[in-house]
Design a protein around this motif. Structure first.
Motif, PDB file in Angstrom:
ATOM      1  N   GLY A   1      13.259   7.014   7.401  1.00 30.49           N
ATOM      2  CA  GLY A   1      14.296   6.244   6.721  1.00 30.49           C
ATOM      3  C   GLY A   1      13.914   5.860   5.299  1.00 30.49           C
TER       4      GLY A   1
ATOM      5  N   ARG B   1      -2.015   3.549  18.517  1.00 31.18           N
ATOM      6  CA  ARG B   1      -2.476   2.473  17.628  1.00 31.18           C
ATOM      7  C   ARG B   1      -3.073   1.319  18.424  1.00 31.18           C
TER       8      ARG B   1
ATOM      9  N   ARG C   1       0.782  -1.228   0.000  1.00 30.21           N
ATOM     10  CA  ARG C   1       0.000   0.000   0.000  1.00 30.21           C
ATOM     11  C   ARG C   1       0.815   1.279   0.000  1.00 30.21           C
TER      12      ARG C   1
ATOM     13  N   ALA D   1       7.730   3.395   5.107  1.00 29.45           N
ATOM     14  CA  ALA D   1       7.447   4.387   6.164  1.00 29.45           C
ATOM     15  C   ALA D   1       8.658   4.562   7.076  1.00 29.45           C
TER      16      ALA D   1
ATOM     17  N   LYS E   1      -7.397  -1.306  19.484  1.00 28.25           N
ATOM     18  CA  LYS E   1      -7.612  -2.760  19.576  1.00 28.25           C
ATOM     19  C   LYS E   1      -8.446  -3.090  20.811  1.00 28.25           C
TER      20      LYS E   1
ATOM     21  N   GLU F   1      10.699  12.047  11.997  1.00 27.84           N
ATOM     22  CA  GLU F   1      11.408  11.499  13.162  1.00 27.84           C
ATOM     23  C   GLU F   1      11.246  12.358  14.409  1.00 27.84           C
TER      24      GLU F   1
ATOM     25  N   ALA G   1      12.472   3.454   9.149  1.00 32.67           N
ATOM     26  CA  ALA G   1      13.093   2.431   9.997  1.00 32.67           C
ATOM     27  C   ALA G   1      12.015   1.681  10.757  1.00 32.67           C
TER      28      ALA G   1
ATOM     29  N   GLU H   1      14.904   8.789   3.408  1.00 34.42           N
ATOM     30  CA  GLU H   1      16.367   8.878   3.425  1.00 34.42           C
ATOM     31  C   GLU H   1      16.976   7.889   2.427  1.00 34.42           C
TER      32      GLU H   1
HETATM   33  N1  3HC Z   1       8.062   0.815  12.166  1.00 29.52           N
HETATM   34  C1  3HC Z   1       7.366  -0.218  12.699  1.00 29.52           C
HETATM   35  N2  3HC Z   1       6.030  -0.320  12.636  1.00 29.52           N
HETATM   36  C2  3HC Z   1       5.365   0.665  12.006  1.00 29.52           C
HETATM   37  C3  3HC Z   1       6.017   1.760  11.437  1.00 29.52           C
HETATM   38  C4  3HC Z   1       7.431   1.808  11.511  1.00 29.52           C
HETATM   39  N3  3HC Z   1       8.146   2.805  10.982  1.00 29.52           N
HETATM   40  N4  3HC Z   1       5.079   2.568  10.888  1.00 29.52           N
HETATM   41  C5  3HC Z   1       3.899   1.986  11.111  1.00 29.52           C
HETATM   42  N5  3HC Z   1       4.059   0.840  11.790  1.00 29.52           N
HETATM   43  C6  3HC Z   1       3.023  -0.116  12.181  1.00 29.52           C
HETATM   44  C7  3HC Z   1       2.005   0.477  13.139  1.00 29.52           C
HETATM   45  O1  3HC Z   1       2.441   0.367  14.469  1.00 29.52           O
HETATM   46  C8  3HC Z   1       0.787  -0.357  12.854  1.00 29.52           C
HETATM   47  O2  3HC Z   1       0.965  -1.582  13.520  1.00 29.52           O
HETATM   48  P1  3HC Z   1      -0.296  -2.383  14.095  1.00 29.52           P
HETATM   49  O3  3HC Z   1      -1.174  -2.668  12.918  1.00 29.52           O
HETATM   50  O4  3HC Z   1       0.300  -3.581  14.721  1.00 29.52           O
HETATM   51  O5  3HC Z   1      -0.945  -1.456  15.079  1.00 29.52           O
HETATM   52  C9  3HC Z   1       0.906  -0.655  11.357  1.00 29.52           C
HETATM   53  O6  3HC Z   1       2.276  -0.419  11.012  1.00 29.52           O
HETATM   54  C10 3HC Z   1       0.043   0.251  10.497  1.00 29.52           C
HETATM   55  O7  3HC Z   1       0.295   1.595  10.880  1.00 29.52           O
HETATM   56  P2  3HC Z   1      -0.903   2.662  11.031  1.00 29.52           P
HETATM   57  O8  3HC Z   1      -2.030   2.053  11.787  1.00 29.52           O
HETATM   58  O9  3HC Z   1      -0.302   3.897  11.547  1.00 29.52           O
HETATM   59  O10 3HC Z   1      -1.351   2.811   9.505  1.00 29.52           O
HETATM   60  P3  3HC Z   1      -1.806   4.107   8.730  1.00 29.52           P
HETATM   61  O11 3HC Z   1      -2.104   3.659   7.366  1.00 29.52           O
HETATM   62  O12 3HC Z   1      -2.842   4.822   9.522  1.00 29.52           O
HETATM   63  O13 3HC Z   1      -0.528   5.072   8.696  1.00 29.52           O
HETATM   64  C11 3HC Z   1       1.795   5.638   8.335  1.00 29.52           C
HETATM   65  C12 3HC Z   1       0.608   4.685   7.986  1.00 29.52           C
HETATM   66  C13 3HC Z   1       1.470   7.058   7.848  1.00 29.52           C
HETATM   67  C14 3HC Z   1       3.005   5.120   7.647  1.00 29.52           C
HETATM   68  C15 3HC Z   1       1.979   5.675   9.865  1.00 29.52           C
HETATM   69  O14 3HC Z   1       2.040   4.342  10.330  1.00 29.52           O
HETATM   70  C16 3HC Z   1       3.216   6.373  10.335  1.00 29.52           C
HETATM   71  O15 3HC Z   1       3.225   7.575  10.448  1.00 29.52           O
HETATM   72  N6  3HC Z   1       4.278   5.597  10.651  1.00 29.52           N
HETATM   73  C17 3HC Z   1       5.475   6.120  11.250  1.00 29.52           C
HETATM   74  C18 3HC Z   1       6.359   6.744  10.238  1.00 29.52           C
HETATM   75  C19 3HC Z   1       7.621   7.258  10.901  1.00 29.52           C
HETATM   76  O16 3HC Z   1       7.601   7.872  11.936  1.00 29.52           O
HETATM   77  N7  3HC Z   1       8.739   6.968  10.253  1.00 29.52           N
HETATM   78  C20 3HC Z   1      10.018   7.326  10.784  1.00 29.52           C
HETATM   79  C21 3HC Z   1      10.571   6.168  11.523  1.00 29.52           C
HETATM   80  S1  3HC Z   1      12.048   6.582  12.369  1.00 29.52           S
HETATM   81  C22 3HC Z   1      13.232   6.471  11.166  1.00 29.52           C
HETATM   82  O17 3HC Z   1      12.954   6.206  10.050  1.00 29.52           O
HETATM   83  C23 3HC Z   1      14.614   6.704  11.682  1.00 29.52           C
HETATM   84  C24 3HC Z   1      15.592   6.966  10.605  1.00 29.52           C
HETATM   85  O18 3HC Z   1      15.735   8.351  10.418  1.00 29.52           O
HETATM   86  C25 3HC Z   1      16.918   6.389  10.950  1.00 29.52           C
END
Ligand code: 3HC
Length: 699
Positions: free
Chosen positions: A103, A277, A58, A62, A281, A126, A64, A106
């Motif tokens: 990430g 999130r 989908r 998203a 549940k 982040e 790390a 990135e």
């Molecule tokens: N890592 C692990 N799990 C993640 C995740 C991630 N980055 N992003 C989402 N998930 C999980 C959620 O916990 C959820 O799990 P669950 O079904 O068990 O509850 C599942 O994926 C679906 O997520 P949402 O319910 O949030 O789904 P949506 O469709 O509503 O939203 C999204 C999707 C916009 C991608 C939202 O999940 C989001 O904002 N995710 C976080 C994105 C984020 O913060 N990314 C940065 C991560 S830190 C990083 O990358 C560090 C780097 O700089 C080194």
């Protein structure tokens, strides 16, 4: 055998490396491993001329895998994977769609080119997890879009759309379909060797020559972010992009990331991310249960609350009818909704023309028969049980079968309201917080007979409105206001014993709340609580004295503070100080100097104690739900993770000991540690431990 999470396909000189890690293609260890292996093979294959980085499912990645934070790092790290794409001898193109975040972006910036579908959105969020982008984001984004725009994007964590990304230089083309679009794009780049993002210095030149514009953008970005470490780190790291060479900037970014990721603030923010999130549940609810579709909604009562709730429906694209008893009140309500939209347009929060588009979904009527059209009705009338019962009995007569019937009550018994109908399974509370169109929290209150179907529908509607729904049980004040009542009692006591409003507010502000309880009281209006106290036959000596003098808060220009000539800034008032001292004397209380630590403890521990009782009674499903309620409804600083998370950090034995002390001093048994709190403390456990048990039960 574990599932394959990265695929490699080669067709007509193009290698497609596709991440396949549902639901959001997070870059966990297996994915990173798979990416390095696929890239190595593609680079070594003489048939491959161009490499496309894609994602299945989908969305593009998203970022790390947040669940890996706090666990020992495993090679290859994300920065190594990105470096491999960056250094690849063949052109690499990222094919973006859905949400490309953290990430994920990135990694895309480590590629030589990026294309995206028109609906794609991308960002570095982040900071919302108490972090800075730790895999080159703070160094590559400024090179693509310039340091000013980069600092704004990284400190806010906001996403941008594909069109803006193209205009800013973050992507190279907008395409109809991600992979095919990337393949087509590959044909346009010919044989020119790609320029790596790290080597693109042209957008840094202006800031190198004169950083003033950057410093202004940075100051503006961090202006309201009091107490949080991550935004400042983001600024520092983006600044490094034009004051250091790429490698040094990258190393500094990494060091800051490691510091933040192991700190309490990021832990707290990650806790809230998952808590939000988890709150969706509901144990025992069938996983396949589909929420009912809401094609038409109605709101009974066109006051401030009713109007705000109607706006939430319109914002979610659901047609809504406001129902009032009289034409004049209805028109006032509709006018208020229109005016609120106009203000948002004037402030630039909504695009021009939004008022008309949203108002096209909002209608009004005084004809109750219209309620028959609604799939969901939310009652937002006065807080009076008899009135609510009458409304629900009438509603029962007109509403369509299966419609969700909700009350926006903040205190009243849902079961008593449901009993006025012959369909208690369809009745629940949907407690919005004022202003209803702004505040994110939605307490969904389930009664004794409320069906899972009605709850699932209310959760889905709340999410569509952009709210954070939390399902709670039926009791006086539910979760949020029930805990708040403990703090309010302590506020009054602190004043009587020796503190002043400004001292208490300063401590609460310093803790990170956006407002202290007394300034908050003045904003909400002190007469509301006064009326409730009179109704219940209880007193709060100082607050009562203020109200008796017509000091109702901001609306009368005087409350706990003075608000000179319409100002919203609270000024300490010597008259109030005199009144407080007088009241203490009248009640025979010897005033004493009260330290900030005591104030902080009394502003938080009795609430934490009430949280434990709420859990004992099953009013909240899990401690993290309580944290979500307080972060999204009451301004608990997200970087402190909510009351239960905070309590675990302080340590429950300490809290139990202090509560014993305060219960002894005040004689208030309500402050005496709850059995659950005591038990957890004795077992060396925390709220997080019950959270884990609840999680297992929900699974
Ligand atoms: N890592 C692990 N799990 C993640 C995740 C991630 N980055 N992003 C989402 N998930 C999980 C959620 O916990 C959820 O799990 P669950 O079904 O068990 O509850 C599942 O994926 C679906 O997520 P949402 O319910 O949030 O789904 P949506 O469709 O509503 O939203 C999204 C999707 C916009 C991608 C939202 O999940 C989001 O904002 N995710 C976080 C994105 C984020 O913060 N990314 C940065 C991560 S830190 C990083 O990358 C560090 C780097 O700089 C080194």
């Amino acid at each position: 055998m574990s599932r394959q999470v990265v695929h490699l396909d080669v067709d007509q000189g193009v290698a497609i490396i596709a991440i396949d890690n549902p639901p959001v293609n997070a870059l966990g260890h297996a994915v990173r491993d798979g990416l390095v292996e696929a890239l190595t093979r593609a680079e070594a294959d003489p048939a491959v001329k161009v490499i496309v980085l894609a994602c299945r499912g989908r969305t593009f990645s998203a970022g790390a895998d947040i669940t890996e934070f706090g666990t020992p790092p495993r090679d290859p790290g994300l920065h190594e994977v990105i470096e491999r794409f960056d250094e690849c001898s063949k052109p690499t193109i990222a094919a973006l769609f859905g949400t490309t975040l953290g990430g994920g972006l990135e990694l895309a910036m480590g590629c030589h080119y990026r294309v995206a579908t028109e609906s794609a959105r991308m960002g570095l969020p982040e900071v919302k997890l108490g972090l800075l982008p730790g895999a080159g984001g703070t160094q590559r984004l400024p090179r693509l879009i310039g340091p000013e725009k980069a600092v704004t994007a990284i400190v806010s964590g906001k996403m941008i759309g594909a069109k803006a990304a193209l205009a800013d230089g973050l992507i190279d083309a907008v395409v109809a379909e991600p992979v095919q679009g990337a393949v087509d794009f590959a044909h346009t780049i010919g044989t020119t060797s790609p320029v790596r993002v790290r080597d693109r210095d042209e957008k840094l030149a202006a800031a190198k020559a004169d950083p003033a514009a950057f410093e202004r953008a940075a100051a503006d970005a961090v202006k309201r972010l009091r107490g949080i470490e991550a935004p400042a780190a983001c600024v520092e790291s983006v600044r490094n992009a034009f004051t250091m060479d790429f490698e040094a900037g990258l190393a500094a970014e990494r060091a800051m990331f490691m510091r933040l990721v192991t700190g309490d603030q990021s832990r707290a923010q990650r806790h809230v991310f998952f808590a939000e999130r988890e709150a969706q549940k509901i144990p025992g609810m069938a996983s396949g249960l589909k929420p009912a579709a809401i094609g038409q909604a109605a709101v009974i009562g066109a006051g401030t609350m009713g109007g705000g709730i109607a706006m939430n429906f319109a914002n979610a694209g659901v047609p809504v009818t406001l129902v009032e008893t009289g034409e004049a009140a209805l028109q006032r309500g509709l006018d208020r909704v229109r005016e609120t939209y106009d203000i948002s347009v004037r402030r630039g929060a909504l695009p021009a023309g939004a008022t008309e588009a949203r108002m096209a979904l909002v209608s009004g009527t005084t004809d109750w028969a219209r309620l028959a059209e609604a799939d969901m009705v939310i009652e937002a009338a006065f807080e009076e049980m008899d009135l609510k019962k009458e409304i629900f009995a009438r509603l029962d007569g007109v509403a369509k079968s299966g419609a969700v019937l909700a009350t926006n009550t903040s205190t009243l018994d849902i079961d008593a309201i449901a009993a006025a109908t012959a369909r208690p399974a369809d009745v629940l509370g949907m407690h919005f917080f004022s202003p209803a169109n702004v505040m994110k929290l939605l307490e969904i209150v389930r009664g004794r007979d409320t069906s899972h179907q009605a709850i699932a529908t209310a959760i889905a509607v709340g999410k569509a409105m952009g709210k954070v729904p939390v399902v709670v049980g039926n009791c006086d004040g539910f979760v949020g206001n029930r805990m708040l009542a403990r703090r309010t009692t302590e506020c009054e006591r602190l004043l009587l014993e020796g503190a002043l409003p400004q001292q208490v507010d300063a401590v609460v502000l310093k803790f990170g709340f956006p407002m202290g309880p007394f300034a908050m009281g003045d904003l909400a209006g002190l007469d509301v609580g006064w009326r409730i106290r009179k109704h219940r036959g209880v007193t709060a000596p100082i607050s009562d004295v203020l109200c008796e003098q017509g000091r109702f808060g901001q609306k009368t220009g005087r409350g706990y503070y003075l608000y000179e000539s319409g100002s919203r800034t609270p000024t300490p008032d010597p008259e109030v100080e005199a009144l407080i001292i007088e009241t203490s004397a009248r009640l025979g209380v010897t005033r004493r100097a009260i330290g900030d630590q005591e104030i902080l403890e009394r502003m938080t521990y009795p609430m934490i104690n009430e949280a434990a009782r709420i859990l004992e009674e099953g009013i909240a499903i899990r401690p993290s739900d309580i944290d979500v309620v307080w972060v999204y409804g009451y301004g608990w600083p997200v970087w402190r993770g909510g009351p239960c998370f905070h309590a675990d950090l302080v340590g429950l034995p300490e809290i139990v000991a202090r509560l014993e002390h305060y219960a002894g001093a005040s004689g208030d048994e309500g402050v005496r540690p709850a059995a659950l709190l005591r038990q957890l403390a004795e077992q060396g456990k925390g709220f997080a431990d019950i959270g884990k048990d609840a999680k297992a039960a929900a699974a």
